[in-house]
Write an enzyme that holds these catalytic residues in place. Structure first.
Site, PDB file in Angstrom:
ATOM      1  N   GLU A  84      46.941  23.398  28.522  1.00 14.21           N
ATOM      2  CA  GLU A  84      48.094  22.519  27.755  1.00 14.21           C
ATOM      3  C   GLU A  84      47.598  21.053  27.579  1.00 14.21           C
ATOM      4  O   GLU A  84      47.682  20.367  26.516  1.00 14.21           O
ATOM      5  CB  GLU A  84      49.486  22.224  28.653  1.00 14.21           C
ATOM      6  CG  GLU A  84      49.894  23.650  28.791  1.00 14.21           C
ATOM      7  CD  GLU A  84      50.816  23.650  27.460  1.00 14.21           C
ATOM      8  OE1 GLU A  84      50.771  22.759  26.621  1.00 14.21           O
ATOM      9  OE2 GLU A  84      51.614  24.832  27.383  1.00 14.21           O
ATOM     10  N   SER A 343      85.466  42.233  77.036  1.00 14.85           N
ATOM     11  CA  SER A 343      84.954  42.171  78.491  1.00 14.85           C
ATOM     12  C   SER A 343      83.497  41.466  78.357  1.00 14.85           C
ATOM     13  O   SER A 343      82.834  41.496  79.544  1.00 14.85           O
ATOM     14  CB  SER A 343      84.779  43.470  79.130  1.00 14.85           C
ATOM     15  OG  SER A 343      86.231  44.262  79.263  1.00 14.85           O
TER      16      SER A 343
END
Length: 809
Positions: A84, A343
Site C-alpha cells: 500500500e 448439604s
C-alpha cells in the site's frame, strides 16, 4: 547578493509565512476528526491466551477489536506497507511521486489503475466521508497533511489497523484475523498477512469466506509486488503462494458469554478485558454440558465453575448449559444466583468441629430419630443407620449427625466463621441463624462455595475466585458482587509450611487435610466417568436442596476445584433429581476432560499436628488410654493436635443413666451376676462395660448388643426402676405372620401401642421413619409388600422395643 534582489527574497519568505499561517488557521478552524484510539471500539473479552471469548459491537454495530502496532505480526506490517505505501515513513502524508504515477497510468489506460493514496490518506477517508472526486481528492490530501502534523507515524498506522474495512461489519486487522482465520493478527503466516493486506481494497468482493478464489488472486498479486520489492525471500514467497485460502464462517465469538457480560457491566470503561479463562477447556465444557443434561426434564439448566487451586483463577465459567437456549433460561447466570446449598456446607462444619476438638475422623456419631427443640431432621429417604463414624456420616451426608454437630458449634458461630472466610450465607429478612442451615436452609452463590472448597486444597486458607489476569486499577480481581474485596484479600496467612498465602483462614491446615481425606474415602459410583485406577485423588461432595430444586456436586483435586449445579433457574422442583443422581455424573464427566498432573494421584503427606491413632468404640477414646474391657472395637484414624475427644452422647431430655459411655458395676465373683453392696453375700469384683449411646441401641447388631449387655441381677438385687422401665410394644407378638383375608383387596394392617413410653414415640418400619404418636396413642400401618419386616418404637429417652413379622400373600 546584490541589494536589488533582497526585496524579492523577502517577498518569497513573506509568502511562505502567509501560506503557513493560512494553513495553520484552516487547521484550527477545520481540524481533522481524530478519534481517541480507545473510544468507539468493540469491547472484547479475551481468554488468558489472548483469544476472544466474546465481543460486544461498537455503538455503530461494527466489530472492531482494539490493537496496537506492537501487537500485530511484523509480517502483516511488511505486506501492508510494501503493497500500500512503501514510503510511509518518509512522506508527509502525501506522496507526489505516487500521485504523478497514478495520473500517468490513468491517462495511458483510460481508467483509474491506482489511486496514488498513501496510507495516511486512506486513514483520512476512514475517519470521515470524503467524495470520490478531484475536489474530494484534494480534501483527502489536506486531511492527510493535517494528520501528519498532529500524529506520529505509529499513531496513524494504529488508526488504520483498527479501522480498515474487511467486509460486512468487520473493521480492523485483529477483528479480521479472528473472524476469518480464527487466530490473532500477531500469529499470521506470510500468506495470511498478504491476504489481510489486500482485503481492504475491495472488502466485499474479496471476502475469503465467500469468494476464496478472488481472494487468492488478490493475495498472489501482493506476493508478486513483495517479490519485486525484495521484501521477502523467494522461498518464503513460493511457499506462501502454495498455501490455500481457507476462511472460517464469520460469526462473533461467544464463549463464556455470561462471564463476559458480567465483566463488561462491571468495567464499562474498559475495551479489552483479559480473563483467566482457558479457551480450550471452556469450549470443551460448553460442548459437553448440554449433552450431559439432555436426558433431564425440559427447562433444566446447569452451571459449572472450574478453579485452579494454585492461583484461585477461574479456568472455566459456564453460568448456564447453553447461553442461546431461551427455553432453559440460558441467559440466567447460575454461578451468581443465590440458591439453597443443600448439604454442601457439611464439610465446613466437620472441619470446624475438628478444630474445636469435638470430634476426630472416627468419632462415633448417632444417626437416629432425634428432636432438637422441636426440629426433627430426617435423612434422605427417611432411613437411619444408628452408630456411624464421623467420616462415614460426612461421606453419606447423614443429616441427624450434622444437625447434632451444628447444635454444639452453634448456627451463629458457624455462619460467622464462613462469612469471615468469604462464604456469605443469606437468610430471609429478620430471620436468625438456625439448625436447618446445615441442610440447605439458607442461600449462597456457587462461586463462594467453590472458593470455600478450594480452601481444602490450600491448607484451609480461603481466597476469592479470580476472573481477570490484570484487573483495572482500583478494581477487585474477584468481582464478587456480594462480598467486599478487602475481607478476603490482602492478609498474609501462614500456609502451614512457612509460606504465606493471601486470604483468610477458614480452617486449620490439619482440619482441612482430615476433611479432605474423609471425602476422598467415598467410593466412586460404578457408572462414574472416572476410572478408579487412573483418577486423581478426589474429594467430592453432593447436595440437594429442599423440594429437589437444586442438585449440587463439588470435586477437589490437588490442582482443580470444580463445582456443578443442576436445576431449573426459576426454582421449580424437579422430583427425583438430586445431587448424587443428577449433578455427580456431570461432575465426573467434566473432570475426565481435565489434565491431571501425576502428582494429583498421590496422597499428600499429613501436615504437622496430624497423626494416626487407634481408637476404641463405642467410647471414642484412644486405645492405649482405655480400659481394655471397655474397648469393644478398634479403628485407626487421623487425629488433630493429639486430641482424642470421647463419643458425643445425644441427650435430648437431659443427662441420664443412658448417657454413660462406660458402666462400672459390681458382680458376684462366683456367679458373675450383678449385685449391690447391700445385697452381696460373697466375694465381689468391679467390672467396666462400654455402653453404646441409647439412641443407636435399636440399630446395634447382635454381637454389639451382647458385648455391651450388663450382667443379669442376682436374685433380690434389681432396683424397682429397672424392673419396670423397659419399653414394650403391644398389639402383636414378635414373629407373627399376617395374610390378606380372602376376597379382601386392602393390604394387611397392624395397630400397635407402646407401654411406659416417655414423651412422644417415633415409629420406624424397616429402618424408615413413618410416624410419631403420643404416649399410649395407637400406631396403624398398612403393608404393601410381602416379606419380612421390622417395626421399631423409640421414645424420647432413647428406650426402644422392636418386633419382626412376615407378610404373606
Amino acid at each position: 547578493m546584490s541589494a536589488g534582489k533582497r526585496p524579492g527574497w523577502r517577498r518569497w519568505i513573506t509568502g511562505i509565512a502567509v501560506v503557513v499561517i493560512v494553513i495553520g488557521a484552516l487547521d484550527r478552524v477545520f481540524p481533522p476528526p481524530i478519534p481517541r484510539l480507545d473510544t468507539d471500539r468493540s469491547t472484547v473479552v479475551l481468554a488468558r491466551d489472548g483469544s476472544p471469548l466474546r465481543a460486544f459491537a461498537a455503538s455503530n454495530g461494527v466489530w472492531r477489536y482494539p490493537v496496537q502496532v506492537a501487537d500485530v505480526s511484523p509480517r502483516y506490517l511488511e505486506a501492508l506497507l510494501g503493497y500500500e505505501d512503501r514510503w510511509f515513513y518518509r512522506h508527509p502524508g502525501v506522496n507526489p511521486l505516487a500521485l504523478l504515477r497514478a495520473i500517468g497510468q490513468a491517462l495511458r489506460q483510460g481508467e483509474v489503475v491506482s489511486g496514488g493514496s498513501t496510507l495516511t490518506m486512506q486513514v483520512a477517508r476512514l475517519l470521515e466521508p470524503i467524495p470520490r472526486s478531484p475536489w474530494g481528492k484534494l480534501i483527502q490530501m489536506l486531511r492527510a497533511v493535517q494528520l501528519e502534523l498532529r500524529l506520529n507515524k505509529a499513531q496513524i498506522l494504529a488508526l488504520y489497523l483498527a479501522r480498515a474495512p474487511f467486509g460486512g461489519t468487520i473493521e480492523g486487522v485483529e477483528a479480521a484475523a479472528w473472524s476469518y482465520l480464527g487466530k490473532s493478527s500477531r500469529q499470521l503466516s506470510h500468506a495470511e498477512a498478504a491476504l489481510l493486506a489486500v482485503l481492504p481494497q475491495a472488502p466485499s468482493r474479496l471476502r475469503p469466506d465467500r469468494h476464496p478464489e478472488l481472494a487468492r488472486q488478490a493475495r498472489d498479486k501482493v506476493l508478486e509486488r513483495l517479490r519485486a520489492q525484495g521484501v521477502w525471500p523467494d522461498g518464503v514467497l513460493a511457499g506462501a503462494a502454495l498455501e490455500p485460502v481457507i476462511a472460517q464462517r464469520v460469526r462473533p465469538p461467544l464463549a463464556a458469554a455470561l462471564l463476559a457480560e458480567r465483566l463488561r457491566r462491571a468495567y464499562p470503561a474498559e475495551t479489552v478485558l483479559t480473563t483467566t479463562i482457558d479457551a480450550q477447556l471452556q469450549r470443551t465444557f460448553e460442548r459437553r454440558l448440554p449433552a450431559l443434561i439432555r436426558h433431564l426434564p425440559p427447562l433444566t439448566s446447569a452451571a459449572a465453575l472450574l478453579v485452579d487451586n494454585a492461583t484461585l483463577e477461574a479456568r472455566v465459567y459456564l453460568g448456564s448449559a447453553d447461553f442461546a437456549d431461551d427455553a432453559r433460561l440460558g441467559q440466567v447466570d447460575m454461578i451468581r444466583a443465590i440458591r439453597s446449598p443443600g448439604s454442601t456446607l457439611k464439610p465446613f462444619l466437620y472441619g470446624l468441629a475438628l478444630d474445636d476438638g469435638l470430634i476426630h475422623a472416627a468419632s462415633l456419631l448417632s444417626d437416629a430419630p432425634t428432636g432438637f427443640d422441636g426440629y426433627r431432621p430426617a435423612n434422605f429417604g427417611d432411613v437411619f443407620s444408628g452408630p456411624v463414624s464421623a467420616a462415614d456420616a460426612l461421606r453419606r451426608s447423614l443429616n441427624v449427625p450434622a444437625v447434632d454437630l451444628l447444635a454444639r458449634v452453634t448456627p451463629e458461630r458457624f455462619m460467622a466463621r464462613l462469612a469471615h472466610g468469604g462464604v456469605r450465607l443469606t437468610l430471609p429478612r429478620g430471620a436468625r441463624p438456625h439448625l436447618a442451615l446445615i441442610l440447605g436452609g439458607t442461600g449462597v452463590r456457587m462461586e463462594a462455595l467453590a472458593s470455600g472448597y478450594a480452601a481444602f486444597a490450600n491448607a484451609g486458607v480461603m481466597r476469592p475466585v479470580r476472573y481477570l489476569v490484570d484487573p483495572p486499577a482500583g478494581a477487585a480481581s474477584g468481582a464478587w458482587d456480594e462480598v467486599p474485596p478487602s475481607p478476603a484479600t490482602g492478609h498474609a496467612v501462614d500456609a502451614g509450611d512457612g509460606s504465606p498465602l493471601d486470604g483468610r483462614r477458614l480452617l486449620s491446615q490439619g482440619a482441612a487435610f482430615i476433611v479432605t481425606d474423609m471425602l476422598q474415602g467415598a467410593a466412586l459410583p460404578m457408572n462414574a466417568a472416572l476410572s478408579a485406577a487412573t483418577a486423581p485423588k478426589l474429594a467430592w461432595k453432593t447436595g440437594t436442596s429442599y423440594g429437589y430444586r437444586d442438585a449440587w456436586a463439588f470435586g477437589v483435586t490437588k490442582t482443580w476445584t470444580l463445582g456443578v449445579w443442576v436445576g431449573r433457574p426459576d426454582g421449580t422442583p424437579m422430583p427425583g433429581q438430586y445431587g448424587a443422581a443428577t449433578a455427580l455424573p456431570v461432575l465426573f464427566s467434566l473432570l475426565s476432560a481435565l489434565p491431571h498432573p501425576p502428582g494429583d494421584r498421590q496422597s499428600p503427606a499429613p501436615p504437622d499436628g496430624v497423626t494416626r491413632q487407634a481408637i476404641c468404640w463405642p467410647t471414642g477414646r484412644a486405645m492405649d488410654s482405655e480400659d481394655p474391657s471397655a474397648c469393644q472395637e478398634v479403628t485407626d484414624t487421623w487425629i488433630l493436635r493429639g486430641n482424642v475427644p470421647p463419643t458425643l452422647v445425644p441427650s435430648p431430655r437431659g443427662a441420664g443413666q443412658g448417657n454413660e459411655l462406660v458402666k462400672h458395676v459390681l458382680v458376684d465373683t462366683r456367679s458373675g451376676k450383678r449385685v449391690t453392696p447391700a445385697c452381696a453375700h460373697g466375694d465381689t469384683r468391679p467390672i467396666a462395660i462400654a455402653q453404646w449411646p441409647l439412641p443407636v441401641a435399636a440399630w446395634l447388631s447382635a454381637s454389639r448388643r451382647r458385648a455391651s449387655r450388663l450382667p443379669a441381677w442376682a436374685a433380690g438385687c434389681a432396683p424397682p426402676s429397672e424392673q419396670s422401665g423397659r419399653l414394650r410394644i403391644d398389639g402383636l407378638a414378635d414373629g407373627s405372620v399376617l395374610r390378606r383375608a380372602p376376597g379382601v383387596d386392602t393390604p394387611p394392617a397392624v395397630s400397635l401401642r407402646v407401654r411406659q413410653a416417655d414423651g412422644n414415640v417415633q415409629w420406624l418400619v424397616d429402618g424408615r421413619f413413618v410416624a410419631v404418636t403420643a404416649a399410649g396413642e395407637a400406631f396403624s400401618y398398612h403393608f404393601d409388600a410381602a416379606g419380612r419386616h421390622r417395626i421399631l418404637a423409640l421414645d424420647e429417652e432413647g428406650r426402644y422395643d422392636s418386633l419382626f413379622l412376615r407378610i404373606e400373600g
